[in-house]
Write a protein that holds these residues in place. Structure first.
Motif, mmCIF file in Angstrom:
data_model
loop_
_atom_site.group_PDB
_atom_site.id
_atom_site.type_symbol
_atom_site.label_atom_id
_atom_site.label_comp_id
_atom_site.label_asym_id
_atom_site.label_seq_id
_atom_site.Cartn_x
_atom_site.Cartn_y
_atom_site.Cartn_z
ATOM 1 N N SER A 242 -8.713 -15.838 -14.801
ATOM 2 C CA SER A 242 -7.535 -16.149 -13.994
ATOM 3 C C SER A 242 -6.816 -17.401 -14.474
ATOM 4 C CB SER A 242 -7.937 -16.326 -12.526
ATOM 5 O OG SER A 242 -8.678 -17.536 -12.357
ATOM 6 N N ALA A 243 -7.361 -18.064 -15.491
ATOM 7 C CA ALA A 243 -6.820 -19.348 -15.932
ATOM 8 C C ALA A 243 -5.761 -19.187 -17.003
ATOM 9 C CB ALA A 243 -7.948 -20.235 -16.450
ATOM 10 N N GLY A 244 -4.842 -20.133 -17.036
ATOM 11 C CA GLY A 244 -3.871 -20.201 -18.114
ATOM 12 C C GLY A 244 -4.323 -21.149 -19.202
ATOM 13 N N LYS A 245 -5.166 -22.122 -18.806
ATOM 14 C CA LYS A 245 -5.731 -23.082 -19.750
ATOM 15 C C LYS A 245 -7.198 -23.291 -19.387
ATOM 16 C CE LYS A 245 -1.288 -25.495 -19.605
ATOM 17 N NZ LYS A 245 -0.600 -26.711 -19.093
ATOM 18 N N ILE A 246 -8.039 -23.314 -20.386
ATOM 19 C CA ILE A 246 -9.471 -23.525 -20.172
ATOM 20 C C ILE A 246 -9.937 -24.661 -21.072
ATOM 21 C CG2 ILE A 246 -11.782 -22.518 -20.279
ATOM 22 C CD1 ILE A 246 -10.498 -19.761 -19.969
ATOM 23 N N VAL A 247 -10.674 -25.606 -20.488
ATOM 24 C CA VAL A 247 -11.286 -26.687 -21.255
ATOM 25 C C VAL A 247 -12.787 -26.435 -21.286
ATOM 26 C CG1 VAL A 247 -11.608 -29.168 -21.526
ATOM 27 C CG2 VAL A 247 -9.497 -28.294 -20.493
ATOM 28 N N LEU A 248 -13.329 -26.210 -22.471
ATOM 29 C CA LEU A 248 -14.757 -26.001 -22.639
ATOM 30 C C LEU A 248 -15.420 -27.346 -22.928
ATOM 31 C CD1 LEU A 248 -14.716 -22.821 -24.925
ATOM 32 C CD2 LEU A 248 -14.812 -22.927 -22.418
ATOM 33 N N GLY A 249 -16.264 -27.789 -22.025
ATOM 34 C CA GLY A 249 -16.986 -29.047 -22.215
ATOM 35 C C GLY A 249 -18.472 -28.781 -22.329
ATOM 36 N N PHE A 250 -19.109 -29.329 -23.354
ATOM 37 C CA PHE A 250 -20.543 -29.081 -23.520
ATOM 38 C C PHE A 250 -21.153 -30.075 -24.502
ATOM 39 C CE2 PHE A 250 -18.248 -26.194 -26.386
ATOM 40 C CZ PHE A 250 -18.817 -26.482 -27.617
ATOM 41 N N PRO A 251 -22.489 -30.219 -24.456
ATOM 42 C CA PRO A 251 -23.186 -31.034 -25.442
ATOM 43 C C PRO A 251 -23.491 -30.197 -26.680
ATOM 44 C CG PRO A 251 -24.747 -30.254 -23.824
ATOM 45 C CD PRO A 251 -23.394 -29.723 -23.405
ATOM 46 N N LEU A 252 -23.535 -30.829 -27.829
ATOM 47 C CA LEU A 252 -23.901 -30.127 -29.048
ATOM 48 C C LEU A 252 -25.395 -29.837 -29.031
ATOM 49 C CD1 LEU A 252 -22.437 -29.388 -31.832
ATOM 50 C CD2 LEU A 252 -23.757 -31.307 -32.752
ATOM 51 N N SER A 281 -11.174 -28.204 -25.899
ATOM 52 C CA SER A 281 -12.616 -28.466 -25.883
ATOM 53 C C SER A 281 -12.907 -29.963 -25.837
ATOM 54 C CB SER A 281 -13.294 -27.845 -27.107
ATOM 55 O OG SER A 281 -12.738 -28.355 -28.307
ATOM 56 N N VAL A 282 -14.020 -30.294 -25.178
ATOM 57 C CA VAL A 282 -14.561 -31.657 -25.154
ATOM 58 C C VAL A 282 -16.052 -31.530 -25.439
ATOM 59 C CG1 VAL A 282 -14.972 -33.738 -23.800
ATOM 60 C CG2 VAL A 282 -12.849 -32.443 -23.472
ATOM 61 N N ILE A 283 -16.467 -31.969 -26.617
ATOM 62 C CA ILE A 283 -17.852 -31.791 -27.058
ATOM 63 C C ILE A 283 -18.468 -33.147 -27.343
ATOM 64 C CG2 ILE A 283 -19.372 -30.601 -28.679
ATOM 65 C CD1 ILE A 283 -17.012 -28.786 -29.394
ATOM 66 N N ASN A 284 -19.650 -33.385 -26.808
ATOM 67 C CA ASN A 284 -20.324 -34.660 -27.064
ATOM 68 C C ASN A 284 -21.709 -34.412 -27.652
ATOM 69 O OD1 ASN A 284 -22.587 -35.445 -24.777
ATOM 70 N ND2 ASN A 284 -21.084 -33.978 -24.015
ATOM 71 N N MET A 285 -22.252 -35.448 -28.301
ATOM 72 C CA MET A 285 -23.562 -35.314 -28.932
ATOM 73 C C MET A 285 -24.295 -36.649 -28.893
ATOM 74 S SD MET A 285 -22.599 -35.289 -32.988
ATOM 75 C CE MET A 285 -24.247 -34.793 -33.377
ATOM 76 N N GLY A 286 -25.629 -36.595 -29.030
ATOM 77 C CA GLY A 286 -26.435 -37.803 -29.033
ATOM 78 C C GLY A 286 -26.379 -38.559 -30.333
#
Length: 398
Positions: A242-252, A281-286
């Motif tokens: 149902s979204a027009g924009k999706i932000v995928l956020g997750f850890p690597l 996307s917003v991706i973070n890592m240690g």
């Protein structure tokens, strides 16, 4: 002992099983749970996952194997969600402690050997770019796990592009629903959904970064924790549709998209998504170097191209475990998260404009890698101590 990890269905396996007679076989099962991101395999039961579902000793199993073969459906430049899940659950193969290896921060070895691994990707009409993406991905996996890429092969396979769960006749526990195309067309230019792909839910750094981002996004914004939909995945797919924009956020995880997020991406691909939906996307890592996130970003781009979505850019955040502690500081603050937060500000502006940006790689601001590594390595024994473990216990082998 030799080990094969594969996602073949029964018919596909029967065609090749004679080649692996006597081997230890890890094959598709809907019983496998996703990595919880709890670090239990490092600070609670070192070398062994705390989730007891039959996949809790994968790291030790790989260590004990004389030869390892991995057969996976080619998926956006890497493994299928099942094979990726097996590797996500194998992180106890290495130690939590960091060191510099080939110019990058990586985990120290738990076991002394360099494990040789053969990778076989199955898919139809793979381009040379597809193959190169897969080679780069498995090279990164082996570099992090201290394995050796013995060989990478590509094989055509009828049905290899099908969804894993469909090929194994495994149904989602939620009520299966089909996307209402008219509804999607009506709504797909309105809502912004921020999907937190970490199994840690509200406690995850991914959620903290998305929360900071959401404050500057205009209009109808909805934040969702994927962890709440693990057993209701079709319902989540319907919501995302149902979204027009999706932000995928997750850890690597293991140099790529975590298996639980990858599975949702596989399902979304099969819903015949509407064109015009924008993906960020917003991706973070240690690890310290945000550049190590490049393979995951490429997987998101490949998924968008195959699914019909429009990839519009992302922010890759290094030293995420530290930077995540500063997400509530005011704008303009000069702390280690400044580069990441400046990137999130640019991303929110881009989302509001329904525009695109080049991927932003954000390393820690004015915080040296050597100091970060020193702080991280000293923190692991302290965490283990809270569970009654000494530093030597964290180094144990199985």
């Amino acid at each position: 002992m030799n080990l094969i990890i594969h996602d073949l269905n029964e018919e596909e396996w029967n065609k090749v099983s004679s080649e692996y007679s006597g081997w230890e076989v890890i094959s598709y099962s809907d019983k496998i749970k996703p990595c919880a991101g709890c670090f239990g395999c490092w600070i609670k039961s070192p070398g062994e996952c705390v989730i007891k579902d039959g996949y809790d000793k994968m790291g030790a199993l790989i260590h004990k194997a004389d030869e390892v073969v991995v057969i996976s459906r080619y998926t956006y430049g890497g493994f299928s969600s099942f094979v990726k899940n097996v590797f996500d659950r194998s992180i106890g193969w290495v130690l939590p402690f960091f060191e510099i290896y080939e110019g990058e921060m990586h985990h120290k070895r738990r076991y002394p050997e360099d494990k040789s691994i053969t990778f076989i990707f199955r898919g139809n009409d793979l381009s040379e770019e597809d193959k190169e993406d897969a080679k780069k991905y498995v090279a990164a996996v082996c570099r992090n796990f201290r394995g050796i890429v013995k060989e990478v092969r590509f094989e055509e396979a009828i049905g290899a592009d099908g969804d894993i769960s469909e090929r194994h006749c495994v149904k989602d526990n939620s009520a299966a629903t089909k996307t209402d195309t008219k509804s999607v067309t009506k709504n797909n230019h309105k809502k912004v959904i921020l999907l937190n792909g970490s199994m840690r839910g509200d406690k995850a750094n991914s959620k903290h970064f998305l929360d900071r981002l959401s404050k500057d996004i205009n209009g109808d914004v909805e934040s969702i924790n994927l962890s709440q939909y693990i057993n209701k995945q079709d319902e989540l797919v319907e919501i995302l549709s149902s979204a027009g924009k999706i932000v995928l956020g997750f850890p690597l995880y293991v140099d790529g998209v975590p298996s639980q997020m990858l599975k949702i991406m596989e399902k979304l691909e099969k819903t015949n998504p509407q064109t015009g939906v924008k993906i960020y996307s917003v991706i973070n890592m240690g690890f310290y170097e945000s550049s190590q996130i490049k393979n995951a970003l490429k997987q998101i781009k490949n998924w968008c191209r195959k699914s019909g979505y429009e990839y519009c850019g992302g922010v890759a955040i290094g030293a995420g475990e530290m930077v995540g502690q500063f997400t509530k500081t005011p704008k303009g603050s000069k702390n280690p998260g400044k580069n990441a937060f400046d990137g999130l500000d640019r991303l929110s502006e881009t989302i509001n404009e329904a525009a695109k940006l080049e991927d932003i790689y954000a390393d820690s601001y004015l915080f040296p890698r050597a100091l970060y590594m020193l702080a991280a390595n000293s923190g692991w024994p302290a965490s283990g101590k809270q569970n009654g473990l000494k530093k030597k216990d964290l180094l144990r082998t199985i």
